[in-house]
Scaffold this active site. Structure first.
Site, mmCIF file in Angstrom:
data_model
loop_
_atom_site.group_PDB
_atom_site.id
_atom_site.type_symbol
_atom_site.label_atom_id
_atom_site.label_comp_id
_atom_site.label_asym_id
_atom_site.label_seq_id
_atom_site.Cartn_x
_atom_site.Cartn_y
_atom_site.Cartn_z
ATOM 1 N N ASP A 31 -9.416 -4.098 -12.115
ATOM 2 C CA ASP A 31 -10.569 -3.247 -11.816
ATOM 3 C C ASP A 31 -11.773 -4.082 -11.374
ATOM 4 O O ASP A 31 -11.901 -5.246 -11.732
ATOM 5 C CB ASP A 31 -10.919 -2.436 -13.071
ATOM 6 C CG ASP A 31 -11.857 -1.281 -12.765
ATOM 7 O OD1 ASP A 31 -11.975 -0.900 -11.576
ATOM 8 O OD2 ASP A 31 -12.484 -0.760 -13.705
ATOM 9 N N ASN A 33 -12.948 -4.278 -7.999
ATOM 10 C CA ASN A 33 -12.953 -4.751 -6.599
ATOM 11 C C ASN A 33 -14.163 -4.213 -5.836
ATOM 12 O O ASN A 33 -14.812 -4.934 -5.079
ATOM 13 C CB ASN A 33 -11.684 -4.280 -5.874
ATOM 14 C CG ASN A 33 -10.428 -4.918 -6.408
ATOM 15 O OD1 ASN A 33 -10.493 -5.763 -7.290
ATOM 16 N ND2 ASN A 33 -9.285 -4.519 -5.889
ATOM 17 N N ARG A 35 -17.100 -3.096 -7.032
ATOM 18 C CA ARG A 35 -18.383 -3.648 -7.501
ATOM 19 C C ARG A 35 -18.536 -5.100 -7.059
ATOM 20 O O ARG A 35 -19.623 -5.548 -6.706
ATOM 21 C CB ARG A 35 -18.486 -3.523 -9.031
ATOM 22 C CG ARG A 35 -18.935 -2.130 -9.460
ATOM 23 C CD ARG A 35 -18.647 -1.884 -10.907
ATOM 24 N NE ARG A 35 -17.228 -1.621 -11.108
ATOM 25 C CZ ARG A 35 -16.631 -1.632 -12.285
ATOM 26 N NH1 ARG A 35 -17.321 -1.926 -13.372
ATOM 27 N NH2 ARG A 35 -15.358 -1.346 -12.391
ATOM 28 N N ARG A 44 -16.284 -1.936 0.434
ATOM 29 C CA ARG A 44 -15.387 -1.913 -0.739
ATOM 30 C C ARG A 44 -14.038 -2.570 -0.448
ATOM 31 O O ARG A 44 -13.472 -3.266 -1.282
ATOM 32 C CB ARG A 44 -15.142 -0.456 -1.161
ATOM 33 C CG ARG A 44 -16.343 0.233 -1.773
ATOM 34 C CD ARG A 44 -15.978 1.663 -2.170
ATOM 35 N NE ARG A 44 -14.816 1.690 -3.025
ATOM 36 C CZ ARG A 44 -14.851 1.444 -4.339
ATOM 37 N NH1 ARG A 44 -16.000 1.179 -4.923
ATOM 38 N NH2 ARG A 44 -13.749 1.490 -5.053
ATOM 39 N N GLU A 78 -4.640 9.207 -9.211
ATOM 40 C CA GLU A 78 -6.007 9.680 -8.928
ATOM 41 C C GLU A 78 -6.626 8.956 -7.724
ATOM 42 O O GLU A 78 -7.547 9.480 -7.085
ATOM 43 C CB GLU A 78 -6.909 9.491 -10.152
ATOM 44 C CG GLU A 78 -6.606 10.435 -11.311
ATOM 45 C CD GLU A 78 -5.352 10.082 -12.107
ATOM 46 O OE1 GLU A 78 -4.924 8.907 -12.064
ATOM 47 O OE2 GLU A 78 -4.787 10.991 -12.745
ATOM 48 N N ASN A 79 -6.127 7.745 -7.410
ATOM 49 C CA ASN A 79 -6.698 6.999 -6.278
ATOM 50 C C ASN A 79 -6.496 7.704 -4.930
ATOM 51 O O ASN A 79 -7.196 7.420 -3.957
ATOM 52 C CB ASN A 79 -6.123 5.576 -6.192
ATOM 53 C CG ASN A 79 -6.645 4.639 -7.262
ATOM 54 O OD1 ASN A 79 -5.993 3.671 -7.647
ATOM 55 N ND2 ASN A 79 -7.847 4.906 -7.776
ATOM 56 N N TRP A 80 -5.553 8.668 -4.855
ATOM 57 C CA TRP A 80 -5.380 9.435 -3.604
ATOM 58 C C TRP A 80 -6.651 10.197 -3.263
ATOM 59 O O TRP A 80 -6.870 10.577 -2.113
ATOM 60 C CB TRP A 80 -4.205 10.417 -3.706
ATOM 61 C CG TRP A 80 -2.860 9.752 -3.782
ATOM 62 C CD1 TRP A 80 -2.007 9.773 -4.838
ATOM 63 C CD2 TRP A 80 -2.210 8.979 -2.763
ATOM 64 N NE1 TRP A 80 -0.878 9.048 -4.554
ATOM 65 C CE2 TRP A 80 -0.958 8.555 -3.289
ATOM 66 C CE3 TRP A 80 -2.541 8.600 -1.454
ATOM 67 C CZ2 TRP A 80 -0.054 7.775 -2.563
ATOM 68 C CZ3 TRP A 80 -1.646 7.824 -0.740
ATOM 69 C CH2 TRP A 80 -0.433 7.420 -1.277
HETATM 70 C C1 FPP Z 1 -9.630 -1.175 -8.630
HETATM 71 O O1 FPP Z 1 -10.909 -1.587 -8.225
HETATM 72 C C2 FPP Z 1 -8.599 -1.659 -7.727
HETATM 73 C C3 FPP Z 1 -7.725 -0.878 -7.008
HETATM 74 C C4 FPP Z 1 -7.743 0.581 -7.065
HETATM 75 C C5 FPP Z 1 -6.734 -1.451 -6.096
HETATM 76 C C6 FPP Z 1 -6.090 -2.747 -6.499
HETATM 77 C C7 FPP Z 1 -5.527 -3.391 -5.297
HETATM 78 C C8 FPP Z 1 -5.509 -4.726 -5.054
HETATM 79 C C9 FPP Z 1 -5.981 -5.740 -6.011
HETATM 80 C C10 FPP Z 1 -5.035 -5.263 -3.755
HETATM 81 C C11 FPP Z 1 -3.617 -5.051 -3.365
HETATM 82 C C12 FPP Z 1 -2.608 -5.133 -4.436
HETATM 83 C C13 FPP Z 1 -1.398 -5.726 -4.341
HETATM 84 C C14 FPP Z 1 -0.452 -5.537 -5.456
HETATM 85 C C15 FPP Z 1 -0.991 -6.577 -3.215
HETATM 86 P P1 FPP Z 1 -11.981 -0.469 -7.841
HETATM 87 O O2 FPP Z 1 -11.908 -0.239 -6.379
HETATM 88 O O3 FPP Z 1 -11.784 0.737 -8.683
HETATM 89 O O4 FPP Z 1 -13.332 -1.194 -8.226
HETATM 90 P P2 FPP Z 1 -14.680 -0.495 -8.735
HETATM 91 O O5 FPP Z 1 -14.363 0.129 -10.061
HETATM 92 O O6 FPP Z 1 -15.621 -1.648 -8.861
HETATM 93 O O7 FPP Z 1 -15.091 0.489 -7.700
#
Ligand code: FPP
Length: 258
Positions: A31, A33, A35, A44, A78-80
């Protein structure tokens, strides 16, 4: 296989192996990415791209340490619901990473496996996954489990449906349903429950991850955003895990021989 570790890293891993109990199964909620990217004034998606390096580092380090299973929560049900562009970029990144990292998986003798609703995934992602799974099928050192279009509630729902079908068809009676029956119908049926669950970015939630399977896992939360997560963070999590007493509902005295 070429060993890419530095001398200092090798020494640290040797020290860990000698002094710590290495978890058999580590699960990670990657988690932060978004931020991370925001802090750097990037879109993002820049955070997701940077997160791939952390994935590679964690996968290699876990295999080197002798972890048997590493499960990464890469895309939740939920990410969809995220903006179309972000979902598209994540799917492209997945295809690109699978192609690029096939060599890393084979060089490190790692088998790929997935959990989640594969039917939801775009054809191209599904095909790439199936190909990578097939091309790494014989590897035995570690299993990398990617949770894709996965959620704990989805997993439990599909398990309950299958159990109900077996009951309706007369192949199973309700009094034959035990906790093991449920475990055996989950998408993780051939995988032991995680010993350690790591979550980055400081959030104190399990966010619909392995709801059933995390029942007795040790939790480790670090403030570090996923794109900054490197070997030393993983080693710290393992050190913390190693100091815990896992009682599985019993009392200390029952665990230690007197
Ligand atoms: C959560 O951060 C991360 C994800 C939903 C995606 C994870 C994907 C990767 C690390 C890249 C590709 C993966 C592989 C296996 C090659 P967020 O976007 O929810 O961060 P936030 O909470 O700060 O917004």
């Amino acid at each position: 296989m070429k060993d890419k570790r530095t001398e200092a890293d090798k020494r640290e891993q040797d020290e860990l192996k000698a002094t710590c109990h290495i978890p058999g199964h580590i699960a990670i909620i990657m988690d932060g990415n978004g931020r991370w990217a925001k802090e750097k004034g990037l879109p993002r998606v820049g955070g997701h791209h940077a997160g791939v390096k952390s994935v590679r580092d964690a996968v290699e380090a876990c295999a080197e340490l002798g972890v048997n299973y590493l499960t990464l929560y890469a895309f939740s049900t939920e990410n969809w619901g995220r903006p179309k562009e972000e979902v598209g970029a994540l799917m492209s990144l997945l295809i690109h990473s699978l192609r690029k990292e096939l060599k890393t998986l084979n060089d490190n003798n790692i088998r790929l496996h997935t959990i989640g609703n594969r039917d939801d995934l775009p054809d191209k992602v599904r095909e790439e996954l199936e190909q990578t799974i097939e091309l790494t099928r014989q590897n035995t050192r570690m299993t990398l489990v990617l949770a894709l279009s996965y959620s704990g509630r989805w997993d439990l729902t599909q398990a309950v449906k299958h159990i109900a079908e077996e009951v309706a068809e007369g192949r199973l009676s309700p009094d034959q349903i035990f906790a093991e029956t449920i475990s055996a119908h989950l998408s993780t049926r051939d995988i032991p429950d995680p010993d350690l669950m790591i979550r980055t970015s400081g959030e104190m939630r399990i966010s619909n991850f392995l709801l059933w399977q995390l029942a007795y896992s040790e939790l480790y939360i670090t403030d570090c955003f996923w794109p900054d997560f490197r070997r030393p963070h993983l080693y710290e999590a393992i050190r913390s895990f190693s100091k815990r007493e896992r009682r599985f509902g019993k009392v200390s005295e029952q665990l230690k021989p007197v």
